[in-house]
Design a protein around this motif. Structure first.
Motif, PDB file in Angstrom:
ATOM      1  N   GLY A   1      10.793   2.848  -0.840  1.00  0.00           N
ATOM      2  CA  GLY A   1      11.655   2.749   0.330  1.00  0.00           C
ATOM      3  C   GLY A   1      10.941   2.883   1.655  1.00  0.00           C
ATOM      4  O   GLY A   1      11.590   2.857   2.714  1.00  0.00           O
ATOM      5  N   ALA A   2       9.610   3.010   1.657  1.00  0.00           N
ATOM      6  CA  ALA A   2       8.861   3.132   2.903  1.00  0.00           C
ATOM      7  C   ALA A   2       9.025   1.874   3.748  1.00  0.00           C
ATOM      8  O   ALA A   2       9.158   0.757   3.226  1.00  0.00           O
ATOM      9  N   ALA A   3       9.013   2.039   5.061  1.00  0.00           N
ATOM     10  CA  ALA A   3       9.192   0.911   5.970  1.00  0.00           C
ATOM     11  C   ALA A   3       8.101  -0.133   5.803  1.00  0.00           C
ATOM     12  O   ALA A   3       8.317  -1.320   6.080  1.00  0.00           O
ATOM     13  N   GLU A   4       6.924   0.292   5.325  1.00  0.00           N
ATOM     14  CA  GLU A   4       5.804  -0.633   5.140  1.00  0.00           C
ATOM     15  C   GLU A   4       5.990  -1.516   3.922  1.00  0.00           C
ATOM     16  O   GLU A   4       5.220  -2.476   3.732  1.00  0.00           O
ATOM     17  N   GLY A   5       6.970  -1.212   3.084  1.00  0.00           N
ATOM     18  CA  GLY A   5       7.220  -2.002   1.883  1.00  0.00           C
ATOM     19  C   GLY A   5       6.301  -1.608   0.742  1.00  0.00           C
ATOM     20  O   GLY A   5       5.453  -0.729   0.869  1.00  0.00           O
TER      21      GLY A   5
ATOM     22  N   ASN B   1       6.748   6.281  -6.637  1.00  0.00           N
ATOM     23  CA  ASN B   1       7.297   4.923  -6.683  1.00  0.00           C
ATOM     24  C   ASN B   1       7.238   4.428  -8.124  1.00  0.00           C
ATOM     25  O   ASN B   1       6.825   5.165  -9.024  1.00  0.00           O
ATOM     26  N   ASP B   2       7.641   3.193  -8.349  1.00  0.00           N
ATOM     27  CA  ASP B   2       7.704   2.662  -9.717  1.00  0.00           C
ATOM     28  C   ASP B   2       6.404   2.026 -10.181  1.00  0.00           C
ATOM     29  O   ASP B   2       6.285   1.628 -11.346  1.00  0.00           O
ATOM     30  N   ALA B   3       5.414   1.898  -9.295  1.00  0.00           N
ATOM     31  CA  ALA B   3       4.158   1.223  -9.640  1.00  0.00           C
ATOM     32  C   ALA B   3       3.097   2.224 -10.075  1.00  0.00           C
ATOM     33  O   ALA B   3       3.168   3.411  -9.751  1.00  0.00           O
ATOM     34  N   LYS B   4       2.110   1.729 -10.791  1.00  0.00           N
ATOM     35  CA  LYS B   4       0.963   2.541 -11.203  1.00  0.00           C
ATOM     36  C   LYS B   4      -0.291   2.015 -10.525  1.00  0.00           C
ATOM     37  O   LYS B   4      -0.360   0.867 -10.106  1.00  0.00           O
TER      38      LYS B   4
ATOM     39  N   SER C   1     -16.743   4.937   2.348  1.00  0.00           N
ATOM     40  CA  SER C   1     -15.438   4.531   1.826  1.00  0.00           C
ATOM     41  C   SER C   1     -14.820   3.531   2.802  1.00  0.00           C
ATOM     42  O   SER C   1     -14.962   3.662   4.024  1.00  0.00           O
ATOM     43  N   ALA C   2     -14.160   2.526   2.264  1.00  0.00           N
ATOM     44  CA  ALA C   2     -13.464   1.545   3.093  1.00  0.00           C
ATOM     45  C   ALA C   2     -12.273   1.007   2.307  1.00  0.00           C
ATOM     46  O   ALA C   2     -12.265   1.021   1.068  1.00  0.00           O
ATOM     47  N   GLY C   3     -11.273   0.548   3.033  1.00  0.00           N
ATOM     48  CA  GLY C   3     -10.111   0.021   2.335  1.00  0.00           C
ATOM     49  C   GLY C   3      -9.173  -0.722   3.264  1.00  0.00           C
ATOM     50  O   GLY C   3      -9.311  -0.680   4.494  1.00  0.00           O
ATOM     51  N   PHE C   4      -8.211  -1.408   2.659  1.00  0.00           N
ATOM     52  CA  PHE C   4      -7.219  -2.144   3.431  1.00  0.00           C
ATOM     53  C   PHE C   4      -5.908  -2.185   2.663  1.00  0.00           C
ATOM     54  O   PHE C   4      -5.876  -2.117   1.428  1.00  0.00           O
ATOM     55  N   GLU C   5      -4.825  -2.274   3.426  1.00  0.00           N
ATOM     56  CA  GLU C   5      -3.477  -2.300   2.858  1.00  0.00           C
ATOM     57  C   GLU C   5      -2.626  -3.305   3.618  1.00  0.00           C
ATOM     58  O   GLU C   5      -2.154  -3.022   4.719  1.00  0.00           O
ATOM     59  N   PRO C   6      -2.422  -4.513   3.087  1.00  0.00           N
ATOM     60  CA  PRO C   6      -1.494  -5.460   3.722  1.00  0.00           C
ATOM     61  C   PRO C   6      -0.055  -4.954   3.551  1.00  0.00           C
ATOM     62  O   PRO C   6       0.384  -4.681   2.435  1.00  0.00           O
ATOM     63  N   ASN C   7       0.655  -4.795   4.653  1.00  0.00           N
ATOM     64  CA  ASN C   7       2.031  -4.319   4.592  1.00  0.00           C
ATOM     65  C   ASN C   7       2.914  -5.115   5.559  1.00  0.00           C
ATOM     66  O   ASN C   7       2.464  -6.101   6.154  1.00  0.00           O
ATOM     67  N   ARG C   8       4.138  -4.724   5.727  1.00  0.00           N
ATOM     68  CA  ARG C   8       5.097  -5.493   6.521  1.00  0.00           C
ATOM     69  C   ARG C   8       4.750  -5.544   8.007  1.00  0.00           C
ATOM     70  O   ARG C   8       5.302  -6.351   8.741  1.00  0.00           O
TER      71      ARG C   8
ATOM     72  N   ILE D   1       0.025   0.687  -5.284  1.00  0.00           N
ATOM     73  CA  ILE D   1       1.046   0.914  -4.255  1.00  0.00           C
ATOM     74  C   ILE D   1       1.173   2.422  -4.098  1.00  0.00           C
ATOM     75  O   ILE D   1       1.607   3.119  -5.011  1.00  0.00           O
ATOM     76  N   GLU D   2       0.775   2.929  -2.930  1.00  0.00           N
ATOM     77  CA  GLU D   2       0.674   4.371  -2.750  1.00  0.00           C
ATOM     78  C   GLU D   2       1.782   4.965  -1.886  1.00  0.00           C
ATOM     79  O   GLU D   2       2.021   6.169  -1.949  1.00  0.00           O
ATOM     80  N   ARG D   3       2.434   4.166  -1.071  1.00  0.00           N
ATOM     81  CA  ARG D   3       3.501   4.722  -0.235  1.00  0.00           C
ATOM     82  C   ARG D   3       4.755   4.959  -1.083  1.00  0.00           C
ATOM     83  O   ARG D   3       4.972   4.316  -2.105  1.00  0.00           O
TER      84      ARG D   3
END
Length: 381
Positions: free
Chosen positions: A229-233, A198-201, A259-266, A224-226
């Motif tokens: 164009g991923a459906a999750e945005g 993707n375009d992000a680092k 390890s723990a984590g979260f990803e707010p997505n669409r 941003i790891e997906r």
């Protein structure tokens, strides 16, 4: 998984480099090599001879040469570098997530076939104030386990190692604040991305502590790891990873990894939480007993529009228990006998018909690893 074992990965290596340089005993050139071979029996007798969900003891009833690596590292006039080449079943597995794009115009294709023979490749410089800046391809510093089995307590890697990123490409900067504390900052393409998807680092902050019987590490990794164009945005994923090693006695060492984590997505917020506990007992000098239990819990975001693609596993949780006996008659060679039980919430493992229908699997593995590190004038070790 002593501090020296983790030193191949990012900040711990930089800590050791800075300390040894100050003492004036850092070899200018070190050559290294190792080979890993095993035989495994999976009691589920998978029809395709694949032990699924492992990193990377994944072949049933087959004598397997899993990885062969050859490398060199150098430290001369404050110029640093490491190159490690590899071949075998292991790199075939852990480069599966590498983004692939076809050739276009005057530019060739990229993907796993291009990079799988390279385990690590980086160059750097140590400034007079001890700041070290390096760029290239690095093993991920997440967790205590390493690519080289001879530096681990168990033959198989934990579910945390297999689920979390294996490698990163980018630039790092590390500074030894004191003899005990080191901080590192990094910018990467992302999780398992030599070429970005993707375009992000992605950004990383890492803090290491080491004093007497205790060594510890804390990491924040965000980006941003997906794929684009991923459906999750373009969802920003946040990961917090930490582990600590405590040398309880001369013969017993304990280790904990979380390890723990979260990803707010669409679709909402996807989350995970995982942990592993290790213990190692040196029975006599060449004989070691090790045990590990680990668990990985994942929640995929869901709303009226659908469900986010899972980040790690087919189901919401996996767990495993591992018992390992290692005999090391010499620093350069080790014989391993290991039993492991895997359990999952969903169908994750292959059955006798080579279908993913099983929720558990049990294996026994007999492994042999051999290798050396050699510096001119210093002898082998």
């Amino acid at each position: 998984m002593q501090a020296a074992a983790k030193s191949v990965a990012l900040a711990a290596a930089l800590v050791a480099t800075a300390a040894q340089a100050e003492e004036g005993d850092k070899p200018e050139l070190t050559l290294s090599s190792y080979a890993e071979a095993f035989y495994q029996w999976n009691f589920a007798r998978p029809g395709n001879n694949v032990t699924n969900g492992r990193g990377f003891d994944n072949r049933h009833n087959t004598f397997t040469l899993s990885n062969v690596a050859l490398g060199a590292s150098w430290d001369k006039s404050n110029v640093l570098g490491t190159v490690i080449f590899q071949a075998g079943h292991t790199p075939e597995s852990y480069y599966l997530a590498e983004p692939s794009t076809p050739a276009a115009g005057t530019v060739g294709a990229t993907g796993a076939p291009v990079w799988k023979y390279v385990q690590e490749a980086d160059v750097g410089y140590r400034f007079p104030n001890k700041l070290i800046v390096k760029a290239g391809l690095f093993p991920s510093p997440c967790g205590p386990e390493t690519f080289a089995i001879r530096n681990n307590w168990n033959w198989s890697r934990s579910n945390l190692f297999f689920g979390l990123p294996f490698y990163h490409a980018g630039i790092t900067a590390a500074y030894p604040v004191t003899s005990r504390w080191t901080i590192a900052l990094a910018g990467f393409n992302g999780w398992n991305n030599i070429v970005d998807n993707n375009d992000a680092k992605s950004l990383m902050v890492q803090v290491n502590y080491e004093y007497e019987k205790l060594s510890a590490q804390l990491i924040y990794f965000g980006g941003i790891e997906r794929a684009a164009g991923a459906a999750e945005g373009p969802a920003w994923r946040n990961m917090f990873d930490t582990f600590a090693t405590y040398r309880a006695t001369e013969k017993v060492t304990l280790l904990a990894h979380a390890s723990a984590g979260f990803e707010p997505n669409r679709f909402g917020t996807s989350t995970w939480a995982a942990s592993a506990l290790y213990a190692r007992w040196r029975v006599v000098n060449p004989l070691y007993l090790s045990a590990r239990v680990d668990g990985f819990l994942e929640h995929a975001a869901r709303n009226a529009n659908g469900t986010a693609a899972r980040l790690f596993w087919p189901g919401s949780w996996v767990t495993s228990g591992t018992a390992t006996v290692t005999y090391k008659p010499h620093d350069s060679i080790g014989f391993t006998l290991e039993y492991r039980h895997d359990q999952a919430e969903a169908a994750t493992y292959f059955d006798a018909l080579a279908a993913l229908t099983r929720r558990s699997q049990d294996t026994i593995t007999l492994g042999l690893t051999a290798g050396f590190d050699w510096s001119p004038g210093a002898g082998r070790r």
